[in-house]
Motif scaffolding. Structure first.
Motif, short mmCIF file in Angstrom:
data_model
loop_
_atom_site.label_atom_id
_atom_site.label_comp_id
_atom_site.label_asym_id
_atom_site.label_seq_id
_atom_site.Cartn_x
_atom_site.Cartn_y
_atom_site.Cartn_z
N VAL A 103 37.55 53.10 26.25
CA VAL A 103 38.27 52.55 27.40
C VAL A 103 37.52 51.33 27.95
N GLY A 104 36.20 51.46 28.05
CA GLY A 104 35.40 50.36 28.59
C GLY A 104 35.49 49.09 27.78
N LYS A 105 35.69 49.23 26.48
CA LYS A 105 35.76 48.05 25.61
C LYS A 105 37.15 47.44 25.58
N TYR A 106 38.18 48.27 25.55
CA TYR A 106 39.53 47.76 25.31
C TYR A 106 40.43 47.75 26.55
N SER A 107 40.23 48.67 27.48
CA SER A 107 41.08 48.73 28.68
C SER A 107 40.27 49.11 29.91
N PRO A 108 39.20 48.35 30.23
CA PRO A 108 38.34 48.75 31.34
C PRO A 108 39.04 48.77 32.69
N HIS A 109 40.16 48.05 32.81
CA HIS A 109 40.88 48.05 34.09
C HIS A 109 41.36 49.44 34.48
N ASP A 196 36.88 31.63 38.00
CA ASP A 196 36.11 32.86 37.73
C ASP A 196 36.88 34.11 38.13
N LEU A 197 37.83 33.98 39.06
CA LEU A 197 38.43 35.15 39.71
C LEU A 197 39.56 35.75 38.89
N ARG A 198 39.44 37.03 38.62
CA ARG A 198 40.51 37.79 37.95
C ARG A 198 41.47 38.25 39.05
N HIS A 199 42.69 37.75 39.04
CA HIS A 199 43.64 38.04 40.11
C HIS A 199 44.28 39.42 39.97
N SER A 200 44.40 39.92 38.74
CA SER A 200 45.02 41.22 38.49
C SER A 200 44.03 42.12 37.76
N ARG A 201 44.25 43.42 37.83
CA ARG A 201 43.32 44.35 37.19
C ARG A 201 43.12 44.05 35.71
N ALA A 202 44.20 43.80 35.02
CA ALA A 202 44.11 43.50 33.59
C ALA A 202 44.28 42.01 33.33
N GLY A 203 44.06 41.20 34.35
CA GLY A 203 44.27 39.77 34.23
C GLY A 203 43.29 39.10 33.27
N THR A 204 43.75 38.03 32.65
CA THR A 204 42.91 37.23 31.76
C THR A 204 43.06 35.77 32.15
N TRP A 205 42.07 34.97 31.78
CA TRP A 205 42.16 33.54 32.06
C TRP A 205 43.34 32.93 31.32
N ALA A 206 43.59 33.36 30.10
CA ALA A 206 44.68 32.77 29.31
C ALA A 206 46.02 32.87 30.02
N GLU A 207 46.30 34.04 30.63
CA GLU A 207 47.59 34.18 31.29
C GLU A 207 47.59 33.60 32.71
N GLN A 208 46.42 33.46 33.32
CA GLN A 208 46.37 32.87 34.66
C GLN A 208 46.42 31.35 34.61
N LYS A 209 45.91 30.76 33.54
CA LYS A 209 45.77 29.30 33.47
C LYS A 209 47.11 28.58 33.66
N ASP A 210 48.11 29.01 32.92
CA ASP A 210 49.41 28.34 33.01
C ASP A 210 50.03 28.50 34.39
N ARG A 211 49.85 29.68 34.98
CA ARG A 211 50.48 29.93 36.28
C ARG A 211 49.79 29.23 37.43
N LEU A 212 48.62 28.65 37.19
CA LEU A 212 48.00 27.80 38.21
C LEU A 212 48.89 26.60 38.52
#
Length: 459
Positions: A103-109, A196-212
């Protein structure tokens, strides 16, 4: 394998070539001996009172093996039953450790669903970065050029070392003194984004970047506030230092970095109310972190959570000790301005001049006077748009309202940022512990040790 050996054949347990399953088919082994046989175990609905292996149905590929399979699995169950209690416990602990590690490696959220401190303990021991809402991905050398521009400024100050102060002040410099009704400043996290900030528990930079760029804030695309064409440069927030930030990257976009450190005891003191100033919504999102910090008559001893976290070996110690050590070798780099909080507070006007020069912004005497006033704590308190929104959050479902929920409570980021006042919050034992920690970490370089504590010239 055991049954094959009993039958007298040269089974695969003895190195024979048996049947192998490849791409859904069975390849027969050579020879006339009994060989390995492919078996598929399919989960079936649980039947109360049934044995553990009734959870599966078995399909065979050749041979009469049902009896052998059931016998093998039954032997395993019987083997567990025959174990001594310590061995049973050890087996269960090992299984639990494997599950937690996976869990810690693949879904730590998923750990964030647990109550504090279990959420953070499991997050931390499985090798995830602390705090859980930090991520480094945006700054990777093969990523940073995809979203930055030449001339961008990264305000990469240490935690509780004047970050919001510097973000607002650099914005004032680039706008040459925006007033309190500045429509380009709905909130610090909107106008000066924090990659640096993860906005969602399972958030990633890749999915946050476009929505900026596309996320709407006050009816406008978020990029209107942070990437406005009126700005001579964009400003971003970070709490990292080198090598996470590729300061000496020789190709790609030309970026400037403003770093700032602070007296360690003052940082420690600032963390005490900071922990408690986080909203319940934010804590619930991140497994109860950071926790509230109760103090006895305003005093903190070695049992205070912030003391435990910031001391060397604590889950947050890297935000101070490692931060300063990471920037120290870069203090004279042309694209780095490394400041000390005490110097800026003691001479705000001179510091504004120095920062403006570093940003290549020319200020007239009148503009310098106005900007200096706008950078003051008094003015920032009148603005009070420093709650830190997380508009990119996608958790929803009662966890976070991206339109209004904030990370910190109202006014928490504009409290009096004193110089040398932190020692009044701690017992003598804590102050002595901190002094020793500084000497252990910085004592190899007397200039570094002195500067970390007091500021002033580097030499």
């Amino acid at each position: 394998r055991r049954e094959a050996a009993r039958a007298g054949g040269r089974g695969c347990a003895e190195g024979g070539r048996g049947d192998e399953v490849r791409d859904g088919r069975t390849d027969r082994g050579r020879g006339d001996h009994v060989s390995c046989i492919a078996v598929t175990a399919t989960p079936t609905p649980y039947r109360p009172g049934a044995g553990p292996w009734a959870l599966f149905s078995f399909e065979r590929d050749g041979g009469d093996i049902d009896r052998m399979v059931v016998q093998l699995l039954t032997d395993s169950a019987e083997g567990f039953k025959a174990m001594t209690l310590p061995r049973k416990i050890g087996t269960l602990v090992l299984g639990l450790a494997v599950a937690i590690g996976t869990v810690g490696k693949y879904s730590p959220h998923l750990f964030m669903h647990l109550p504090f401190p279990f959420s953070i303990i499991l997050w931390d021991v499985t090798g995830n970065e602390m705090p859980p809402y930090f991520m480094k991905d945006a700054w990777a050398e093969n990523e940073i050029d995809s979203w930055t521009k030449d001339g961008d400024l990264v305000v990469a100050t240490g935690a509780k070392s004047g970050t919001t102060f510097m973000l607002y002040c650099t914005h004032q410099i680039r706008t040459k003194g925006a007033d309190a009704k500045d429509e380009l400043w709905p909130d610090v996290s909107i106008t000066t984004p924090w990659p640096d900030l993860r906005h969602s528990r399972a958030g990633t930079w890749a999915e946050q970047k476009d929505r900026l760029n596309t996320t709407l804030v006050d009816g406008k695309k978020m990029s209107f506030f942070w990437d406005n064409p009126e700005y001579p440069m964009r400003i971003f927030k970070s709490h990292y230092g080198p090598p996470v930030l590729p300061v000496r990257k020789t190709s790609g976009k030309k970026i400037k970095y403003l770093a700032m450190a602070r007296n360690g005891v003052d940082v420690l003191a600032s963390f005490v109310p900071f922990y408690s100033s986080h909203t319940e919504e934010f804590r619930n999102l991140w497994g109860g972190f950071p926790p509230e910090v109760p103090t006895a008559e305003g005093m903190c001893d070695e049992n205070c959570q912030t003391v435990k976290d910031l001391m060397p070996g604590g889950v947050m110690s890297h935000t101070y000790f490692e931060y300063i050590m990471s920037w120290w070798p870069y203090r004279d780099d042309p694209n780095v301005l490394f400041l000390h909080y005490s110097d800026v507070r003691k001479d705000l006007k001179g510091s504004v001049e120095k920062i403006a020069k570093f940003m290549d912004v020319s200020l007239t005497s009148a503009e310098l006077k106005k900007v200096t006033k706008q950078c003051s704590l008094e003015h920032m308190k009148s603005v009070d748009k420093f709650g830190y929104l997380m508009p990119l959050n996608t958790d929803g479902a009662g966890l976070w309202d991206a339109s209004k929920d904030t990370i910190t409570t109202k006014g928490a980021m504009t409290v009096t940022g004193g110089v040398g006042t932190g020692k009044a919050r701690f017992t003598d034992n804590v102050k002595e512990m901190w002094k020793k920690a500084e000497e252990d970490k910085f004592g190899h370089d007397p200039k570094l040790l002195k500067w970390a504590r007091e500021g002033g010239p580097f030499n």
